[in-house]
Design an enzyme around this catalytic site. Structure first.
Site, PDB file in Angstrom:
ATOM      1  N   HIS A 169      85.567 104.206  55.128  1.00 19.18           N
ATOM      2  CA  HIS A 169      84.222 104.240  55.187  1.00 19.18           C
ATOM      3  C   HIS A 169      83.850 104.474  53.763  1.00 19.18           C
ATOM      4  CE1 HIS A 169      86.176 108.270  55.008  1.00 19.18           C
ATOM      5  NE2 HIS A 169      85.048 108.747  54.170  1.00 19.18           N
ATOM      6  N   HIS A 211      87.189 103.741  51.399  1.00 21.51           N
ATOM      7  CA  HIS A 211      88.348 104.676  51.388  1.00 21.51           C
ATOM      8  C   HIS A 211      88.695 105.149  52.950  1.00 21.51           C
ATOM      9  CE1 HIS A 211      85.316 107.691  50.398  1.00 21.51           C
ATOM     10  NE2 HIS A 211      86.190 108.775  51.118  1.00 21.51           N
ATOM     11  N   ARG A 255      96.315 119.992  58.229  1.00 20.79           N
ATOM     12  CA  ARG A 255      95.857 119.701  56.864  1.00 20.79           C
ATOM     13  C   ARG A 255      94.516 120.271  56.708  1.00 20.79           C
ATOM     14  NH1 ARG A 255      94.118 114.179  54.237  1.00 20.79           N
ATOM     15  NH2 ARG A 255      93.671 114.779  52.027  1.00 20.79           N
TER      16      ARG A 255
END
Length: 716
Positions: free
Chosen positions: A645, A697, A707
């Site tokens: 995106h 990316h 995470r």
């Protein structure tokens, strides 16, 4: 009552001059008087040693007869008719020059007895008209200082038969206003303050004169340089101020000349030989960075087995902080006493209980009082204060960017703050030394001996009109104990406790406005400054910049704050939190505005992200506006990755909040156009990259653990 240690304090003989004074207690004021006398080599004889003082004080009705009795007795032993006697008070008197100048000015007066003169008549105003008129100068006699030949003084005192509580001033005044006695004894007044300067009624006349490495008082009304300065009546604060400089305690040429006098060195002592100190810690209101306070307490360079802790905590909010500290460290200290909020003890009582913990312990030599809003940066503070060896001393504490400190240089007429002439110079470090001041707060060290004697009263903090801290300082001053503040070193700061909210898990995160220096020390990476100064920045992919910004604590607090809030988005396209209600590339996240952190986050971006942006993208200037800032959570069984995106931003900040290989496996960011990945994000490091057009990316899969990242779309 502490008695003067020696009847005769003889430094050297200067001609036929002998200085007589009365001192029944060895006070700080008396020690100051002796120091100034020694500086100029006066010969001093102290009268009244071992006696109880019955002569009243300046706040009560007239007294001082005890001084006359002692002087009369002392004069009987003096047979030399040429002996010149100077009789002065001592607790509130300092010498500004030496005996040679004093004797010269006495001879120039051409009288056998010279009294100090005053603007105000006391104690009997009805006697005003009987005083001789003078063409210029002060008309009224002051009994706090006079000089004369011994035979004349004996004659002047010959008919004294008063009580110790009778007025010396009234006795000498009646002699002076009697023309026959005045002529017979040969008395005059020092009308223009050439010998004596009484401060009462004359404060506007007196200034400090710095010249040729010397400092003394100057009377600007008469352009004279008085030899003896007397803080008579209610001018104790002013004599204390002048006594910070006179005689030559501080000059522009030498700086502080007393900072290394009468020290108590601790270096070389075995740990078991260090004095025992009770540290009183007072938590009276919700205060930021309490955890950091206890960390700094632990870091004090002083043997913990010589420290006892008295902790008063009035705030339930801080109970976990206190409990955690004691759970891990209580056993390291010689002893700990804790008073918690459930005991419902008021702050004033707590101070007295803390004092008593030291008073009642025969081994306690010092009480170190520290409010929890003190940032004790200097780990040597306690050692430094003890070595300065004062009965009462405080380190100067400041607030960043302000002239605020924990001391007042002067008091107003009603006992509140006033700025002394030297205050700004002291605060800004242009004058460095030891300063006798009228008010100290937040932190101080006092000797246990003082607490057991001069400061033993249980009502030290009580007053019908003053706040407890002001009442305490007033009582300390009135007991004759000097309160010193030192700015020889940098010691630390005092926090702002205004607007401190306690409705979050980690409330300190919100302190970026109120306490920006502490916030930065706690939350900004220690190497961040190198990013701008030394180019401490990496470029893992084209136009992608990687630099340290957050500490581990910041990362931990942000994660815990979001998990505590707990309202993670579902990760679907429908999202009512954003304008339009539709998210094209959804993540499981919590927005900063959901936890009330958007203003603080923009402040962070302006102060720490924008400078890097402007350094790395020359010609681009940002106001750090953002539509979206959010913490994202990636989990293998929830949302492990994010599809390719563009971001809706001019540039994006992406900060890793935990550590790959420890907290999770996998993860990272891949820039497709460059086929370049950042596979091992470092905790607290920021990735900064353009959002639109060039830097398409994706978020790489997290395969194990959880995470967390915090993302900002800046300048949408």
């Amino acid at each position: 009552m502490r008695n003067v240690s020696a009847t005769n304090c003889v430094f050297s003989v200067s001609g036929d001059l002998l200085v007589l004074t009365v001192a029944t207690q060895e006070t700080d004021g008396f020690r100051r008087f002796l120091r100034s006398a020694k500086h100029f080599n006066y010969t001093i004889k102290v009268l009244g040693r071992g006696e109880t003082w019955r002569g009243g004080d300046y706040m009560s009705p007239p007294g001082g007869g005890q001084k006359v009795r002692l002087l009369k007795s002392a004069l009987e032993d003096i047979q030399d008719e040429n002996r010149v006697i100077l009789f002065v008070d001592s607790y509130d008197v300092i010498f500004s020059s030496g005996p040679r100048e004093l004797l010269k000015k006495f001879q120039q007066a051409k009288h056998r007895v010279v009294f100090s003169a005053e603007t105000l008549i006391w104690p009997d105003r009805h006697l005003e008209d009987k005083h001789p008129h003078v063409r210029e100068g002060k008309r009224f006699l002051g009994a706090g200082g006079f000089i004369g030949y011994a035979p004349n003084l004996k004659k002047m005192l010959s008919d004294w038969s008063g009580a110790d509580s009778d007025s010396d001033q009234l006795h000498f005044t009646k002699i002076y206003i009697n023309p026959e006695k005045r002529k017979s004894i040969n008395i005059t007044l020092d009308n223009k303050c050439r010998l004596f300067q009484n401060l009462h009624g004359a404060l506007d006349e007196v200034v400090l004169k710095f010249e040729d490495g010397r400092v003394r008082a100057r009377n600007v009304l008469y352009d004279t340089l008085p030899v003896i300065i007397h803080g008579n009546g209610p001018t104790k604060l002013q004599i204390n101020y002048l006594g910070n400089y006179i005689p030559n305690l501080w000059t522009f040429e030498t700086g502080c000349t007393i900072c290394n006098e009468n020290l108590r060195p601790l270096s070389g002592l075995q740990e078991s030989e260090y004095p025992v100190v009770v540290i009183g810690i007072f938590i009276q209101q919700p205060t930021p960075f309490v955890t950091v306070f206890f960390e700094r307490l632990l870091n004090l360079k002083y043997p913990k087995n010589r420290l006892q802790l008295f902790i008063y905590n009035q705030e339930s909010h801080h109970e976990p902080h206190v409990r955690t500290f004691l759970e891990y460290h209580e056993s390291e200290y010689q002893g700990v006493k804790l008073i918690g909020p459930e005991e419902d003890i008021d702050p004033v009582t707590s101070r007295n209980i803390g004092f008593d913990m030291c008073r009642d312990n025969i081994d306690c030599e010092y009480f170190f009082s520290v409010d929890v809003d003190v940032v004790l940066k200097n780990e040597d503070t306690l050692r430094i204060l003890i070595e300065l060896n004062k009965p009462f001393i405080a380190p100067m504490m400041t607030k960043p960017g302000l002239l605020w400190t924990n001391f007042w240089g002067a008091l107003s007429a009603d006992g509140y703050y006033a700025r002394s002439e030297d205050y700004v110079d002291i605060v800004q470090g242009h004058r460095v030394g030891l300063w006798n001041v009228p008010y100290i707060s937040h932190i101080f060290l006092t000797k246990a001996d003082a607490l057991r004697t001069d400061l033993k009263d249980p009502d030290l903090f009580e007053s019908a009109t003053l706040d407890p801290d002001m009442a305490f300082c007033s009582k300390v001053r009135n007991k004759g104990v000097f309160m010193f503040v030192t700015n020889v070193h940098t010691y630390g700061r005092v926090l702002s406790t205004e607007n401190y909210q306690t409705n979050h898990l980690h409330n300190d995160l919100w302190q970026v406005f109120e306490n920006p220096v502490e916030w930065e020390e706690r939350y900004i990476h220690e190497n961040y400054s190198k990013v701008l100064k030394d180019g401490f920045i990496e470029t893992p992919c084209p136009d992608v910049y990687w630099f340290p910004v957050f500490t581990d604590v910041a990362c931990k607090h942000l994660i815990e704050e979001m998990e505590h809030f707990g309202q993670w988005s579902g990760g679907g396209n429908t999202d009512n939190r954003i304008q339009g209600g539709y998210e094209n590339v959804p993540t499981i996240d919590i927005h900063m505005n959901q936890v009330g952190y958007e203003k603080e986050w923009q402040k962070f971006l302006l102060d720490y992200a924008a400078p890097v942006t402007e350094k790395m993208y020359p010609g681009y200037y940002t106001r750090a506006q953002f539509d979206l800032a959010f913490v994202v959570r990636y989990k293998p069984d929830e949302q492990p990755a994010l599809r390719p995106h563009h971001d809706a931003s001019t540039f994006t900040i992406n900060i890793a909040l935990n550590q790959v290989g420890i907290d999770y496996q996998g993860g990272g960011c891949r820039f497709l156009r460059y086929n370049c990945s950042v596979n091992a994000p470092r905790r607290g490091w920021a990735l900064m990259h353009p959002g639109r057009l060039t830097h398409y990316h994706e978020g790489l899969p997290t395969v194990q653990g959880v995470r967390y990242i915090v993302v900002s779309f800046v300048d949408p």
